[in-house]
Design a protein around this motif. Structure first.
Motif, PDB file in Angstrom:
ATOM      1  N   PRO A 143       0.830  -1.223   0.000  1.00 26.33           N
ATOM      2  CA  PRO A 143       0.000   0.000   0.000  1.00 26.33           C
ATOM      3  C   PRO A 143       0.858   1.265   0.000  1.00 26.33           C
ATOM      4  CG  PRO A 143       0.077  -0.920   2.212  1.00 26.33           C
ATOM      5  CD  PRO A 143       0.812  -1.900   1.321  1.00 26.33           C
ATOM      6  N   LYS A 176      -0.567   4.829   1.041  1.00 24.90           N
ATOM      7  CA  LYS A 176      -0.844   4.866   2.487  1.00 24.90           C
ATOM      8  C   LYS A 176       0.447   4.978   3.285  1.00 24.90           C
ATOM      9  CE  LYS A 176      -5.157   2.215   2.739  1.00 24.90           C
ATOM     10  NZ  LYS A 176      -5.788   1.003   3.318  1.00 24.90           N
ATOM     11  N   LYS A 214       2.000   8.499   2.961  1.00 26.09           N
ATOM     12  CA  LYS A 214       1.183   9.452   3.718  1.00 26.09           C
ATOM     13  C   LYS A 214       1.400   9.242   5.219  1.00 26.09           C
ATOM     14  CE  LYS A 214      -3.433  11.334   4.397  1.00 26.09           C
ATOM     15  NZ  LYS A 214      -3.211  11.525   5.828  1.00 26.09           N
ATOM     16  N   ARG A 215       1.468   7.967   5.638  1.00 27.75           N
ATOM     17  CA  ARG A 215       1.673   7.677   7.053  1.00 27.75           C
ATOM     18  C   ARG A 215       3.005   8.263   7.535  1.00 27.75           C
ATOM     19  NH1 ARG A 215      -0.557   3.845  10.462  1.00 27.75           N
ATOM     20  NH2 ARG A 215      -2.394   4.440   9.237  1.00 27.75           N
ATOM     21  N   GLU A 239       5.265   9.719  -5.087  1.00 28.07           N
ATOM     22  CA  GLU A 239       5.417   9.831  -3.637  1.00 28.07           C
ATOM     23  C   GLU A 239       6.888  10.024  -3.258  1.00 28.07           C
ATOM     24  OE1 GLU A 239       2.045   6.818  -4.452  1.00 28.07           O
ATOM     25  OE2 GLU A 239       4.110   7.127  -5.148  1.00 28.07           O
ATOM     26  N   ASP A 286      -5.858   9.367  12.639  1.00 31.37           N
ATOM     27  CA  ASP A 286      -5.659   8.757  11.318  1.00 31.37           C
ATOM     28  C   ASP A 286      -4.591   7.678  11.299  1.00 31.37           C
ATOM     29  OD1 ASP A 286      -7.593  10.410  10.152  1.00 31.37           O
ATOM     30  OD2 ASP A 286      -6.128  12.007   9.789  1.00 31.37           O
ATOM     31  N   VAL A 289      -0.807   0.088   8.305  1.00 31.36           N
ATOM     32  CA  VAL A 289      -1.178   0.207   6.888  1.00 31.36           C
ATOM     33  C   VAL A 289      -1.232  -1.153   6.196  1.00 31.36           C
ATOM     34  CG1 VAL A 289      -0.332   2.562   6.610  1.00 31.36           C
ATOM     35  CG2 VAL A 289       1.225   0.647   6.210  1.00 31.36           C
ATOM     36  N   ASP A 316      -4.993  -3.370   7.312  1.00 31.87           N
ATOM     37  CA  ASP A 316      -6.310  -2.782   7.120  1.00 31.87           C
ATOM     38  C   ASP A 316      -7.260  -3.891   6.670  1.00 31.87           C
ATOM     39  OD1 ASP A 316      -8.548  -1.392   6.484  1.00 31.87           O
ATOM     40  OD2 ASP A 316      -7.658  -0.152   4.926  1.00 31.87           O
ATOM     41  N   GLN A 319       6.918   4.580   8.151  1.00 30.09           N
ATOM     42  CA  GLN A 319       5.785   4.224   7.299  1.00 30.09           C
ATOM     43  C   GLN A 319       4.845   3.199   7.929  1.00 30.09           C
ATOM     44  OE1 GLN A 319       7.898   3.084   3.688  1.00 30.09           O
ATOM     45  NE2 GLN A 319       7.601   5.113   2.822  1.00 30.09           N
ATOM     46  N   LYS A 334       1.884   3.377  14.028  1.00 29.06           N
ATOM     47  CA  LYS A 334       0.458   3.332  14.368  1.00 29.06           C
ATOM     48  C   LYS A 334       0.327   3.518  15.875  1.00 29.06           C
ATOM     49  CE  LYS A 334       0.206  -1.622  15.270  1.00 29.06           C
ATOM     50  NZ  LYS A 334      -0.553  -2.851  15.089  1.00 29.06           N
TER      51      LYS A 334
END
Length: 405
Positions: free
Chosen positions: A77, A80, A83-84, A124, A181, A186, A189, A276, A279
């Motif tokens: 991903p 994701k 962005k993470r 990215e 968020d 990632v 999910d 990346q 969490k």
């Protein structure tokens, strides 16, 4: 290393970084930044910015960009993940702003300076300071870490986790907003049935790989089979902790850099990169991932020592941040978190130990992958297969002997 040409997006990020550091008229030079096998989830370039009228004024950067190969992107991903990581640099920045309001004797500073990102599909990019130019070094991934380095990393994770604990305790609503968020991994999910099925397939491949590796060791095989039978329940309970913090998430040695002073072999500074997989979760997730990937049969027996190092450092920083350490995470609480999550180290170890022991010439060429199945990328043999087997068996037996499986 060979020179490379930056994309327009990458060059724009570099120019903004240079201007933020008061560079006016400058040259930009980019090179390949890592050897094959040092980074699986991105393409790394080292970038040097030099002021034309003052060659002593230099800015060293790392530019990490995404693989654009379709089959690889189908496995991972990518959007994701970038962005993470971008979000995490922003979040950690806010936590450090909060930290700067306090008077800590040894604050958390184990993060590279972040200069910006591009999050457009197939473009990215993450731009950050090049820590190696500040004297930071990677540990040799082929070799388990020694006592001094293990202790230093446990202590730095404690400083990082203390920020989450204290900020959440003193500003619960702001912490919820800050972390809303990043609640899930990632890679994990599983909100849709398709995602659940894909993740289940991925988990079973992990165990197939692990069981093939430990074949011939009856004890390790039996313990791994037992873990496989309950792995679904284990993952279901993984996020139930009340002691959650923002975690680093990808805790193998290539994402941890060390700095040394005066030719001393004991690290004076520790820095974490590649956020990346961050969490919200148990602080013990970072500890068990790191310890399982970087420990050895000789150092496994010191686990209580490392946990005490972690807890003492955490407690000191929590106190200096204005919190009661015992009310937030007592040593008994930490032991409970460790016991409830230590199995995760074995799960991660089945794959990460193989990656760590992969020579550069054995790393798969993602551009030649003909499948979007994420198992294909790791279905290769390693020259150090005997070392891989021994380290995985040692890890499983340690976890079983201590009652962690």
């Amino acid at each position: 290393m060979a020179n490379v040409e930056l994309t327009l997006d990458q060059e724009n990020l570099v120019r903004k970084a240079a201007e933020s550091e008061s560079f006016n008229d400058f040259d930009i030079l980019a090179n390949i930044g890592t050897a094959k096998g040092d980074n699986y989830l991105g393409v790394i370039h080292s970038v040097t910015v030099t002021e034309k009228n003052d060659e002593t004024k230099v800015l060293h950067l790392i530019c990490k960009s995404a693989h654009i190969i379709d089959n690889f992107r189908a496995m991972v991903p990518i959007i994701k993940m970038f962005k993470r990581e971008s979000d995490l640099y922003e979040i950690v920045g806010k936590l450090r702003e909060y930290q700067n309001e306090k008077a800590l004797s040894r604050p958390f500073d184990g993060v590279a300076k972040f200069y910006g990102s591009c999050l457009e599909e197939k473009r990215e990019t993450i731009l950050m300071k090049n820590l190696k130019k500040d004297g930071y070094k990677l540990w040799d991934r082929m070799t388990p870490m020694n006592d001094e380095h293990l202790s230093a990393v446990f202590a730095e994770y404690a400083r990082f986790h203390a920020l989450s604990f204290a900020f959440k305790h003193q500003n619960p609503d702001r912490f919820e907003e800050l972390s809303k968020d990043i609640k899930t991994d990632v890679f994990m999910d599983t909100e849709t049935e398709d995602a659940k099925e894909k993740f289940g397939h991925f988990v079973q491949y992990y165990f197939k790989n692990g069981l093939n590796t430990v074949e011939g060791n009856a004890r390790a095989t039996a313990e791994l089979e037992k873990l496989r039978e309950v792995i679904g329940q284990k993952f279901e309970t993984l996020g139930l902790t009340k002691k959650a913090v923002i975690t680093h998430g990808d805790c193998w040695c290539n994402n941890i850099l060390f700095r040394y002073e005066n030719n001393n072999n004991t690290p004076s500074k520790v820095c974490f990169i590649d956020w990346q997989l961050s969490k919200v979760g148990s602080p013990a997730l970072d500890l068990t991932y790191f310890f399982s990937a970087s420990g050895s049969k000789e150092t496994y027996a010191n686990i209580n020592k490392y946990l005490k190092t972690y807890h003492e450092t955490l407690s000191q920083n929590l106190q200096e941040l204005g919190c009661n350490p015992e009310g937030i995470l007592s040593f008994d609480d930490l032991l409970d978190e460790w016991k409830n999550t230590a199995w995760y180290g074995v799960f991660i170890g089945m794959m990460i130990l193989k990656i760590m022991l992969t020579e550069s010439d054995e790393v798969p060429d993602y551009e030649k992958l003909e499948s979007d199945d994420n198992m294909t990328a790791f279905s290769y043999e390693v020259k150090r297969s005997a070392d891989y087997k021994q380290r995985l068996c040692d890890l499983i037996e340690f976890m079983a002997d201590y009652g962690y499986l």
